[in-house]
Design an enzyme around this catalytic site. Structure first.
Site, PDB file in Angstrom:
ATOM      1  N   ASP A   1       0.873  -1.299   0.104  1.00  0.00           N
ATOM      2  CA  ASP A   1       0.010  -0.037   0.196  1.00  0.00           C
ATOM      3  C   ASP A   1       0.816   1.225   0.005  1.00  0.00           C
ATOM      4  OD1 ASP A   1      -2.478   0.956  -0.082  1.00  0.00           O
ATOM      5  OD2 ASP A   1      -3.081   0.872   2.011  1.00  0.00           O
TER       6      ASP A   1
ATOM      7  N   GLY B   1       0.028   4.958  -4.709  1.00  0.00           N
ATOM      8  CA  GLY B   1      -0.470   6.302  -5.085  1.00  0.00           C
ATOM      9  C   GLY B   1      -0.058   7.471  -4.367  1.00  0.00           C
TER      10      GLY B   1
ATOM     11  N   ARG C   1      -0.639   8.232 -10.770  1.00  0.00           N
ATOM     12  CA  ARG C   1      -0.547   7.084  -9.796  1.00  0.00           C
ATOM     13  C   ARG C   1       0.171   6.053 -10.408  1.00  0.00           C
ATOM     14  NH1 ARG C   1      -3.966   6.722  -5.590  1.00  0.00           N
ATOM     15  NH2 ARG C   1      -4.246   4.566  -5.801  1.00  0.00           N
TER      16      ARG C   1
ATOM     17  N   HIS D   1       2.889   2.934  -9.228  1.00  0.00           N
ATOM     18  CA  HIS D   1       2.802   1.410  -9.106  1.00  0.00           C
ATOM     19  C   HIS D   1       3.923   0.826  -9.677  1.00  0.00           C
ATOM     20  CE1 HIS D   1      -1.360   1.426  -7.722  1.00  0.00           C
ATOM     21  NE2 HIS D   1      -1.753   2.049  -8.747  1.00  0.00           N
TER      22      HIS D   1
ATOM     23  N   SER E   1      -9.785  -8.354  -5.574  1.00  0.00           N
ATOM     24  CA  SER E   1     -11.208  -8.329  -6.123  1.00  0.00           C
ATOM     25  C   SER E   1     -11.883  -6.940  -6.201  1.00  0.00           C
ATOM     26  CB  SER E   1     -12.253  -9.253  -5.291  1.00  0.00           C
ATOM     27  OG  SER E   1     -11.299 -10.447  -4.850  1.00  0.00           O
TER      28      SER E   1
ATOM     29  N   ARG F   1     -11.649   0.609  -9.358  1.00  0.00           N
ATOM     30  CA  ARG F   1     -10.734   2.080  -9.583  1.00  0.00           C
ATOM     31  C   ARG F   1     -10.931   2.634 -10.925  1.00  0.00           C
ATOM     32  NH1 ARG F   1      -5.264   1.843  -6.247  1.00  0.00           N
ATOM     33  NH2 ARG F   1      -5.973   1.087  -4.131  1.00  0.00           N
TER      34      ARG F   1
ATOM     35  N   LEU G   1      12.843 -19.162  -3.042  1.00  0.00           N
ATOM     36  CA  LEU G   1      11.806 -18.461  -2.291  1.00  0.00           C
ATOM     37  C   LEU G   1      10.600 -18.870  -3.333  1.00  0.00           C
ATOM     38  CD1 LEU G   1      11.039 -15.701  -0.441  1.00  0.00           C
ATOM     39  CD2 LEU G   1      11.305 -14.564  -2.640  1.00  0.00           C
TER      40      LEU G   1
ATOM     41  N   ARG H   1       1.714  -4.586   6.576  1.00  0.00           N
ATOM     42  CA  ARG H   1       0.917  -3.784   6.041  1.00  0.00           C
ATOM     43  C   ARG H   1       1.767  -2.679   5.852  1.00  0.00           C
ATOM     44  NH1 ARG H   1      -5.304  -2.723   4.389  1.00  0.00           N
ATOM     45  NH2 ARG H   1      -4.684  -1.125   2.909  1.00  0.00           N
TER      46      ARG H   1
HETATM   47  C1  FPP Z   1      -2.055  -0.198  -3.362  1.00  0.00           C
HETATM   48  O1  FPP Z   1      -1.527   1.169  -3.091  1.00  0.00           O
HETATM   49  C2  FPP Z   1      -1.462  -0.832  -4.464  1.00  0.00           C
HETATM   50  C3  FPP Z   1      -2.008  -1.486  -5.370  1.00  0.00           C
HETATM   51  C4  FPP Z   1      -3.695  -1.556  -5.724  1.00  0.00           C
HETATM   52  C5  FPP Z   1      -1.252  -2.225  -6.579  1.00  0.00           C
HETATM   53  C6  FPP Z   1      -0.080  -2.914  -6.210  1.00  0.00           C
HETATM   54  C7  FPP Z   1       0.647  -3.399  -7.178  1.00  0.00           C
HETATM   55  C8  FPP Z   1       2.014  -3.142  -7.274  1.00  0.00           C
HETATM   56  C9  FPP Z   1       2.891  -3.055  -6.475  1.00  0.00           C
HETATM   57  C10 FPP Z   1       2.610  -3.279  -8.829  1.00  0.00           C
HETATM   58  C11 FPP Z   1       2.025  -4.424  -9.577  1.00  0.00           C
HETATM   59  C12 FPP Z   1       2.398  -5.569  -9.308  1.00  0.00           C
HETATM   60  C13 FPP Z   1       2.685  -6.346 -10.096  1.00  0.00           C
HETATM   61  C14 FPP Z   1       3.128  -8.118  -9.751  1.00  0.00           C
HETATM   62  C15 FPP Z   1       2.508  -6.173 -11.569  1.00  0.00           C
HETATM   63  P1  FPP Z   1      -2.515   2.402  -3.276  1.00  0.00           P
HETATM   64  O2  FPP Z   1      -2.627   2.464  -5.004  1.00  0.00           O
HETATM   65  O3  FPP Z   1      -3.857   2.142  -2.608  1.00  0.00           O
HETATM   66  O4  FPP Z   1      -1.898   3.255  -2.804  1.00  0.00           O
HETATM   67  P2  FPP Z   1      -2.408   4.698  -1.886  1.00  0.00           P
HETATM   68  O5  FPP Z   1      -3.098   4.177  -0.618  1.00  0.00           O
HETATM   69  O6  FPP Z   1      -1.044   5.473  -1.650  1.00  0.00           O
HETATM   70  O7  FPP Z   1      -3.414   5.316  -2.991  1.00  0.00           O
END
Ligand code: FPP
Length: 233
Positions: free
Chosen positions: A2, A5, A15, A19, A48, A53, A113, A163
């Protein structure tokens, strides 16, 4: 994972740039786990609920997954990482599914791993699909039979659940498997979660007493009886 963004927002970036940086952070974290002898790492990449988004972000994440598969699998394999993708594949496109299967096959011989990437995953989905499979066979539903049908049946329950991003929720992650996991909430945004942050979480874990329903005295007694006897001369 998390905080991608917010990491991007703070830099006035889209955003998706967060990622993208999240993928870098995942690569670093997987390598750090290999170096520290961690045998299983399970990450939540797409829930899910993430379909809700903005369309642009969802398709960006799908593209990022395809891109990461094309770019990272060889190096991950060299590092001894075995990939598993956990989640509802029915909701993913044919091409994405083929890419996931290919990456699993290409890394199937690795054993340093196990990296479980939860994609289109939800803890409630997992419990429901496991129960549905048992019901379909007319099998009894017990904690043990459910355990065997869960999407993470190939690995033990997690010892430590981290987390990032300062949130203090489980958000539908590993609802069944985290029953006795130690929880660690890190203020670091996922792209900033580095080796030092991982070590901080592991150190916190090492300071915990895991009782699994027993009393502290019972745990200490069973620990001291399993220690090697002191030598006397
Ligand atoms: C949550 O942070 C993160 C996600 C919904 C996506 C996580 C994905 C990756 C780390 C990269 C993709 C991974 C692969 C294997 C392709 P958020 O966007 O909710 O952050 P925020 O809380 O700051 O808005």
């Amino acid at each position: 994972m998390d905080g991608n963004g917010r990491w991007a927002n703070r830099r006035f970036l889209p955003r998706l740039a967060g990622h993208r940086q999240g993928v870098e952070s995942l690569r670093r974290c997987a390598r750090a786990c290999v170096q520290r002898g961690v045998q299983v790492l399970t990450v939540f990449a797409f829930s899910s609920e993430n379909w809700n988004r903005p369309e642009e972000e969802v398709s960006g994440l799908m593209g990022l997954l395809a891109n990461a598969l094309a770019r990272e699998v060889q190096q991950l394999s060299r590092d001894g990482v075995r990939l598993h993708f956990i989640g509802d594949r029915a909701g993913l496109g044919e091409k994405v599914c083929a890419g996931l299967a290919q990456a699993e096959l290409a890394t199937a011989h690795n054993s340093r791993l196990i990296l479980n990437v939860c994609f289109n995953y939800g803890g409630r989905w997992d419990i429901a699909q496991a129960a549905a499979r048992l019901a379909q066979r007319g099998a009894q539903i017990t904690p043990q039979s459910l355990d065997r049908e869960m999407a993470l049946a190939h690995v033990p329950d997690p010892d430590l659940l981290i987390r990032t991003g300062g949130e203090m929720r489980i958000s539908n992650f590993l609802l069944w498997q985290a029953a006795y996991s130690e929880l660690f909430f890190s203020a670091s945004l996922w792209p900033d979660f580095d080796e030092a942050a991982l070590d901080e979480a592991i150190a916190a874990y090492n300071g915990r007493e895991r009782r699994f329903g027993q009393t502290s005295a019972q745990v200490q007694q069973s620990q001291s009886s399993s220690l090697p006897k002191q030598m006397t001369t």
